[in-house]
Design a protein around this motif. Sequence first.
Motif, PDB file in Angstrom:
ATOM      1  N   MET A 140      10.652 -28.458 -17.155  1.00 13.58           N
ATOM      2  CA  MET A 140      11.036 -29.726 -17.764  1.00 13.58           C
ATOM      3  C   MET A 140      12.551 -29.820 -17.667  1.00 13.58           C
ATOM      4  N   PHE A 141      13.059 -30.903 -17.084  1.00 13.44           N
ATOM      5  CA  PHE A 141      14.503 -31.007 -16.944  1.00 13.44           C
ATOM      6  C   PHE A 141      14.923 -32.464 -16.798  1.00 13.44           C
ATOM      7  N   ASP A 142      16.226 -32.686 -16.927  1.00 15.99           N
ATOM      8  CA  ASP A 142      16.837 -33.995 -16.759  1.00 15.99           C
ATOM      9  C   ASP A 142      17.410 -34.070 -15.350  1.00 15.99           C
ATOM     10  N   PRO A 143      16.847 -34.919 -14.469  1.00 15.26           N
ATOM     11  CA  PRO A 143      17.366 -35.007 -13.099  1.00 15.26           C
ATOM     12  C   PRO A 143      18.847 -35.358 -13.036  1.00 15.26           C
ATOM     13  N   PHE A 144      19.360 -36.034 -14.074  1.00 16.65           N
ATOM     14  CA  PHE A 144      20.770 -36.415 -14.093  1.00 16.65           C
ATOM     15  C   PHE A 144      21.672 -35.180 -13.993  1.00 16.65           C
ATOM     16  N   GLU A 145      21.196 -34.057 -14.501  1.00 14.81           N
ATOM     17  CA  GLU A 145      21.999 -32.832 -14.500  1.00 14.81           C
ATOM     18  C   GLU A 145      21.994 -32.131 -13.152  1.00 14.81           C
ATOM     19  N   PHE A 146      21.220 -32.642 -12.209  1.00 12.50           N
ATOM     20  CA  PHE A 146      21.112 -31.997 -10.903  1.00 12.50           C
ATOM     21  C   PHE A 146      21.540 -32.936  -9.780  1.00 12.50           C
ATOM     22  N   GLN A 147      22.467 -33.817 -10.079  1.00 12.51           N
ATOM     23  CA  GLN A 147      23.010 -34.668  -9.028  1.00 12.51           C
ATOM     24  C   GLN A 147      23.864 -33.831  -8.082  1.00 12.51           C
ATOM     25  N   GLY A 148      23.758 -34.116  -6.790  1.00 16.64           N
ATOM     26  CA  GLY A 148      24.475 -33.317  -5.818  1.00 16.64           C
ATOM     27  C   GLY A 148      23.779 -31.990  -5.630  1.00 16.64           C
ATOM     28  N   PRO A 149      24.426 -31.001  -5.034  1.00 20.57           N
ATOM     29  CA  PRO A 149      23.806 -29.689  -4.821  1.00 20.57           C
ATOM     30  C   PRO A 149      23.352 -29.078  -6.139  1.00 20.57           C
ATOM     31  N   ALA A 150      22.142 -28.539  -6.146  1.00 16.18           N
ATOM     32  CA  ALA A 150      21.597 -27.931  -7.367  1.00 16.18           C
ATOM     33  C   ALA A 150      22.479 -26.785  -7.819  1.00 16.18           C
ATOM     34  N   ARG A 151      22.649 -26.651  -9.119  1.00 16.30           N
ATOM     35  CA  ARG A 151      23.467 -25.581  -9.666  1.00 16.30           C
ATOM     36  C   ARG A 151      22.797 -24.238  -9.456  1.00 16.30           C
ATOM     37  N   THR A 152      23.618 -23.211  -9.396  1.00 17.27           N
ATOM     38  CA  THR A 152      23.087 -21.884  -9.093  1.00 17.27           C
ATOM     39  C   THR A 152      22.977 -21.003 -10.325  1.00 17.27           C
ATOM     40  N   GLU A 153      23.540 -21.447 -11.469  1.00 15.93           N
ATOM     41  CA  GLU A 153      23.425 -20.639 -12.670  1.00 15.93           C
ATOM     42  C   GLU A 153      21.952 -20.528 -13.069  1.00 15.93           C
ATOM     43  N   PRO A 154      21.496 -19.347 -13.510  1.00 17.26           N
ATOM     44  CA  PRO A 154      20.073 -19.162 -13.844  1.00 17.26           C
ATOM     45  C   PRO A 154      19.540 -20.194 -14.824  1.00 17.26           C
ATOM     46  N   ALA A 162      10.215 -28.163  -7.864  1.00 20.62           N
ATOM     47  CA  ALA A 162      11.253 -29.149  -7.559  1.00 20.62           C
ATOM     48  C   ALA A 162      12.269 -28.627  -6.554  1.00 20.62           C
ATOM     49  N   GLU A 163      12.039 -27.447  -5.998  1.00 16.55           N
ATOM     50  CA  GLU A 163      12.989 -26.870  -5.055  1.00 16.55           C
ATOM     51  C   GLU A 163      13.176 -27.781  -3.843  1.00 16.55           C
ATOM     52  N   GLY A 164      14.409 -27.860  -3.383  1.00 15.01           N
ATOM     53  CA  GLY A 164      14.715 -28.652  -2.201  1.00 15.01           C
ATOM     54  C   GLY A 164      15.048 -30.097  -2.470  1.00 15.01           C
ATOM     55  N   VAL A 165      14.964 -30.535  -3.730  1.00 16.20           N
ATOM     56  CA  VAL A 165      15.256 -31.927  -4.072  1.00 16.20           C
ATOM     57  C   VAL A 165      16.669 -32.026  -4.636  1.00 16.20           C
ATOM     58  N   THR A 166      17.448 -32.945  -4.107  1.00 16.12           N
ATOM     59  CA  THR A 166      18.773 -33.240  -4.622  1.00 16.12           C
ATOM     60  C   THR A 166      18.759 -34.664  -5.173  1.00 16.12           C
ATOM     61  N   PHE A 167      19.263 -34.823  -6.380  1.00  9.73           N
ATOM     62  CA  PHE A 167      19.232 -36.122  -7.039  1.00  9.73           C
ATOM     63  C   PHE A 167      20.581 -36.832  -6.913  1.00  9.73           C
TER      64      PHE A 167
END
Length: 218
Positions: A140-154, A162-167
């Motif tokens: 469960m997540f907010d796509p707004f927080e994953f705009q651009g390249p997905a963050r790498t922090e755990p 949802a892997e491979g999707v950039t918002f």
Amino acid sequence: MTPGASREPLHGGPSDWEGIVARYAWADSDELDAYTFSVIAGKTVDEVIRAFGGDPEVSWLMTFAEAVEAQASHPYEAYDLLRVLTVDRHVIAIERGRHGSIPEIARRASADGGEFFSLHRSVNAGFQVMHAHDGRVDGMFDPFEFQGPARTEPEHELPAWAEGVTFHGETLCAESFALMERTMGVAVDSGWLDTELRTARLSSPADLFGRSKAAWLP
């Protein structure tokens, strides 16, 4: 096979993905400022209505606009409506409310081998996507927080499904619907908004869960 994440994508490359996203441009329209779409597999329509807190024995036929108007005509009471239809083996649930965004609803609707995916947009431009399988929320997540390249922090990693999707901000909702389609294997049709669908009234979250905070936790 693992639900959601292990399905073959519905696109063969970037251009195909962009085509799917383009089909959902309507979802980012300012005219449609709030909604929750849920897709459920492995359940009947009546089971879904019950999981959302409704009575399948009492229903009407309504368009999305009619349901919104009916809800607005009850400003001093909780009056939430759920519109449902079936597509192949899936049940589609459409609201202007938020029941489908609540983890406990996802658990109930996916219990006993079912699968659930919801996409929520609030009037305050809040966003959420959520997936559950067999009574357990597995992302469960907010796509707004994953705009651009997905963050790498755990703590900010995307779920496996949802892997491979950039918002992107201007296509955030369309990309979320495309992710729903890729995960659940069913396309959402904007024409359903103007179609009269079976509609049931839902009990309010307060009546369903009382003061329990657990219902809101994944």
